[in-house]
Design a protein around this motif. Structure first.
Motif, PDB file in Angstrom:
ATOM      1  N   ALA A   9       0.812  -1.211   0.000  1.00 31.19           N
ATOM      2  CA  ALA A   9       0.000   0.000   0.000  1.00 31.19           C
ATOM      3  C   ALA A   9       0.848   1.265   0.000  1.00 31.19           C
ATOM      4  N   ALA A  10       2.097   1.174   0.495  1.00 30.15           N
ATOM      5  CA  ALA A  10       2.958   2.365   0.538  1.00 30.15           C
ATOM      6  C   ALA A  10       3.153   2.940  -0.848  1.00 30.15           C
ATOM      7  N   GLY A  11       3.274   2.063  -1.842  1.00 31.76           N
ATOM      8  CA  GLY A  11       3.404   2.543  -3.211  1.00 31.76           C
ATOM      9  C   GLY A  11       2.181   3.316  -3.672  1.00 31.76           C
ATOM     10  N   PHE A  12       1.019   2.918  -3.149  1.00 27.67           N
ATOM     11  CA  PHE A  12      -0.206   3.626  -3.477  1.00 27.67           C
ATOM     12  C   PHE A  12      -0.329   4.937  -2.715  1.00 27.67           C
ATOM     13  N   ALA A  13       0.189   4.948  -1.494  1.00 25.27           N
ATOM     14  CA  ALA A  13       0.044   6.125  -0.647  1.00 25.27           C
ATOM     15  C   ALA A  13       0.692   7.356  -1.263  1.00 25.27           C
ATOM     16  N   VAL A  14       1.815   7.161  -1.955  1.00 31.83           N
ATOM     17  CA  VAL A  14       2.542   8.313  -2.507  1.00 31.83           C
ATOM     18  C   VAL A  14       2.147   8.626  -3.942  1.00 31.83           C
ATOM     19  N   ARG A  15       1.268   7.828  -4.520  1.00 33.94           N
ATOM     20  CA  ARG A  15       0.879   8.101  -5.911  1.00 33.94           C
ATOM     21  C   ARG A  15       0.311   9.503  -6.112  1.00 33.94           C
ATOM     22  N   PRO A  16      -0.532  10.009  -5.200  1.00 31.65           N
ATOM     23  CA  PRO A  16      -1.014  11.385  -5.405  1.00 31.65           C
ATOM     24  C   PRO A  16       0.109  12.415  -5.420  1.00 31.65           C
ATOM     25  N   PHE A  17       1.158  12.192  -4.650  1.00 30.20           N
ATOM     26  CA  PHE A  17       2.280  13.132  -4.648  1.00 30.20           C
ATOM     27  C   PHE A  17       3.049  13.042  -5.959  1.00 30.20           C
ATOM     28  N   GLY A  18       3.171  11.836  -6.498  1.00 27.96           N
ATOM     29  CA  GLY A  18       3.752  11.694  -7.827  1.00 27.96           C
ATOM     30  C   GLY A  18       2.892  12.366  -8.883  1.00 27.96           C
ATOM     31  N   ALA A  19       1.565  12.282  -8.690  1.00 26.65           N
ATOM     32  CA  ALA A  19       0.651  12.932  -9.629  1.00 26.65           C
ATOM     33  C   ALA A  19       0.845  14.445  -9.624  1.00 26.65           C
ATOM     34  N   ILE A  20       1.001  15.016  -8.428  1.00 26.04           N
ATOM     35  CA  ILE A  20       1.193  16.460  -8.327  1.00 26.04           C
ATOM     36  C   ILE A  20       2.521  16.872  -8.949  1.00 26.04           C
ATOM     37  N   PHE A  21       3.588  16.174  -8.586  1.00 23.63           N
ATOM     38  CA  PHE A  21       4.921  16.552  -9.045  1.00 23.63           C
ATOM     39  C   PHE A  21       5.066  16.365 -10.564  1.00 23.63           C
ATOM     40  N   PHE A  22       4.745  15.174 -11.039  1.00 19.33           N
ATOM     41  CA  PHE A  22       4.929  14.906 -12.463  1.00 19.33           C
ATOM     42  C   PHE A  22       3.812  15.514 -13.308  1.00 19.33           C
ATOM     43  N   GLY A  23       2.617  15.672 -12.702  1.00 19.33           N
ATOM     44  CA  GLY A  23       1.546  16.350 -13.436  1.00 19.33           C
ATOM     45  C   GLY A  23       1.929  17.776 -13.778  1.00 19.33           C
ATOM     46  N   ARG A  24       2.533  18.459 -12.803  1.00 23.04           N
ATOM     47  CA  ARG A  24       3.004  19.821 -13.052  1.00 23.04           C
ATOM     48  C   ARG A  24       4.037  19.840 -14.174  1.00 23.04           C
ATOM     49  N   LEU A  25       4.987  18.898 -14.118  1.00 25.50           N
ATOM     50  CA  LEU A  25       5.996  18.832 -15.184  1.00 25.50           C
ATOM     51  C   LEU A  25       5.342  18.550 -16.534  1.00 25.50           C
TER      52      LEU A  25
END
Length: 557
Positions: free
Chosen positions: A70-86
């Motif tokens: 689940a830890a991999g899922f927990a940080v997915r929104p943060f990856g979405a924010i960071f890479f979405g911006r890029l």
């Protein structure tokens, strides 16, 4: 690649470049490999528990393994924010090249990682770090791939085109199961549990090379290039996506009214079904993998079907119908799965139901974060055995100070014992003797230690799993198109990624852990289903009231 001419602002192109089908295929192949990397862990949770969490008791170890999953899922929104911006600043293509590289390398490292027995606590720490990197990478991958494909799709075919991206998650899972089964067959179960499980992680480095080569051949999407050419790009995509109420409101509606329900249906139909077969029904792992792989293979074309259908009747009715039907049928389907997968267990549960008669003060939640707690109260002794055996039981409150009992049907009573006054060695010895006695009593009335592979009704199990995955195709096939259509081009990558990954990363990703913990706490093997049912019903209500249909929206507006 030759791109079509794009007309005046607001006119979505009728046709796209002649190589766009190849572009979509190439994008999908890369995404399949990312999902393969991500879901290897979930497919091997039981073995990873033994390899990296052997320093705690078995129930805690398995919960830890699910938590690392689940830890991999927990940080997915943060990856979405960071890479979405890029992605909104830098482009769709360049961003998912980076996410691919991060995913592949972290998967390869897991294949090389020494076990807990070799390096102690450092092993699970590094494992969780790799899972976090994978989650960040996947958080940036999906939004880019879905946006990229949707922005290439001709009018009236966005649902159909993006459904190929939706297939990638299930195909990635299927691919991971096939590779695992192949390695298991080649090296044998004992060797696979010892070292063979590493091979599927290690071969991902070869697939990483292929994926990067494919992705490097892609050009940027027409909509993004048009936006840049017209100078309409956002310089602050995070602020524009989440700092302004009109767009933030749509993000919240997308989360609660679409992706939360879609996520729990997805993870119930694929991952929780696999956990249920292996952990609760005690079906041999290789057989459980084969059965769910067959169901996935049969159901996968329906991702495309429901994507195509959503171009005709809309995304909203298909997604919400899938959530509603799933919520209404999960209990009977999983009960039927019990009968088909482990008929002896189903018969024994019906003929000799188990009751734990105990003082509630004597019962603890058996989750040990540091692996040092000894659960030696009489209630804990009883429940730990039943939870480990995957046996359904009910709780009956006893007067204070009563020594717990396990009642089998209406005839057999197995008293537990108090271990809090015993030395560690004496408690361990008595617990072993007591476990043996309870096991013999349960066997005498028909409770099996594990499912007999010869008695598994394989066509019925595949049929039930197919229905569960069919629900997945209903909610997941149209979701990419639905999310893309909710947001403007200049903040689309950022805006759509966050609700998708909160929904799938948090509501969905934590489902196996939450459901298993609910089962362990209550003794009811079906109790964990309440989690996806409630979330799916909330999505039906919110989606019906607030989600607007977008199949005819102009993506260039």
């Amino acid at each position: 690649m030759t791109d079509s001419a794009i007309g005046a602002p607001g006119d979505e192109p009728e046709v796209v470049g002649k190589n766009d089908k190849l572009v979509i295929l190439a994008s999908s192949v890369g995404t399949v490999i990312e999902w393969y990397d991500f879901y290897l862990y979930g497919s091997l949770a039981a073995i990873i528990s033994a390899q990296f969490f052997s320093g705690v008791n078995e129930t805690t170890g398995f919960i830890f393994a699910l938590m690392a999953f689940a830890a991999g899922f927990a940080v997915r929104p943060f990856g979405a924010i960071f890479f979405g911006r890029l992605g909104d600043l830098w482009g769709r293509k360049n961003t998912f090249l980076v996410t691919m590289l991060l995913m592949g390398l972290s998967t390869f490292v897991v294949g090389l990682l020494p076990s807990y027995a070799a390096i102690g606590i450092a092993a699970p720490i590094i494992l969780v770090m790799m899972r976090l990197i994978q989650g960040l990478a996947l958080g940036g991958e999906y939004g880019g791939a879905a946006t990229y494909v949707a922005e290439h799709a001709p009018r009236g075919k966005r649902g159909f085109y993006t459904s190929f991206i939706q297939i990638t998650a299930t195909v990635g899972l299927l691919f991971s199961l096939i590779v695992i089964l192949g390695v298991r067959t080649a090296v044998g179960e004992e060797a696979f549990a010892d070292w063979g499980w590493r091979i599927p992680f290690l071969v991902s480095i070869l697939m990483l090379g292929v994926s990067l080569w494919i992705r490097l051949k892609l050009a940027e999407s027409p909509s993004f290039k048009k936006m840049k050419a017209e100078g309409k790009g956002s310089t602050t995509p995070l602020k524009d996506s989440f700092g302004k109420w009109p767009n933030l409101k749509i993000v919240l509606i997308a989360l609660v009214g679409l992706t939360a329900g879609q996520a729990v249906v997805w993870y119930t139909g694929q991952f929780y079904a696999l956990f249920f077969l292996e952990r609760v029904m005690k079906v041999e792992a290789s057989l459980a993998n084969i059965l769910i792989a067959v169901a996935l293979l049969l159901a996968t074309p329906f991702f495309v079907f429901f994507g195509w259908l959503s171009d005709k009747i809309g995304r909203k009715p298909i997604i919400l119908a899938g959530c509603l039907i799933a919520a209404l049928t999960y209990f009977p389907l999983f009960q039927a799965l019990t009968t088909a997968a482990n008929p002896r267990l189903a018969e024994a549960t019906a003929s000799a139901p188990i009751t734990v008669y105990a003082d509630p003060a004597d019962c603890n939640v058996q989750f040990d974060p540091i692996g040092k707690t000894v659960f030696n109260q009489s209630c804990d002794v009883a429940k730990s055995y039943l939870a480990k055996a995957g046996i359904n039981y009910t709780n009956l409150e006893a007067p204070a100070g009563t020594v717990a009992e396990v009642r089998i049907g209406d005839q057999t009573v197995i008293p537990s014992f108090r271990g809090d006054d015993l030395s560690t060695a004496d408690f361990t010895a008595q617990k072993k003797t007591w476990d043996t006695g309870l096991g013999e009593a349960l066997s005498a009335v028909g409770y099996p230690l594990k499912a007999d592979s010869a008695e598994v009704n394989r066509p019925m199990v595949v049929g039930i799993l197919f229905i569960l995955v069919l629900y997945v195709t209903m909610v997941y096939g149209p979701i990419a198109a639905a999310l893309v259509e909710m947001f403007p081009t200049n903040i689309r990558y950022t805006s759509m990624s966050l609700p998708y990954h909160i929904g799938n990363g948090w509501f969905g990703g934590f489902l196996p852990t939450t459901a298993f913990a609910m089962v362990a706490a209550t003794g009811n093997i079906y109790y964990g289903l309440w989690y996806p049912i409630v979330v799916a019903l909330i999505t039906v209500v919110i989606g019906f009231l607030f989600v607007k249909e977008g199949k005819d929206v102009d993506l260039n507006a």
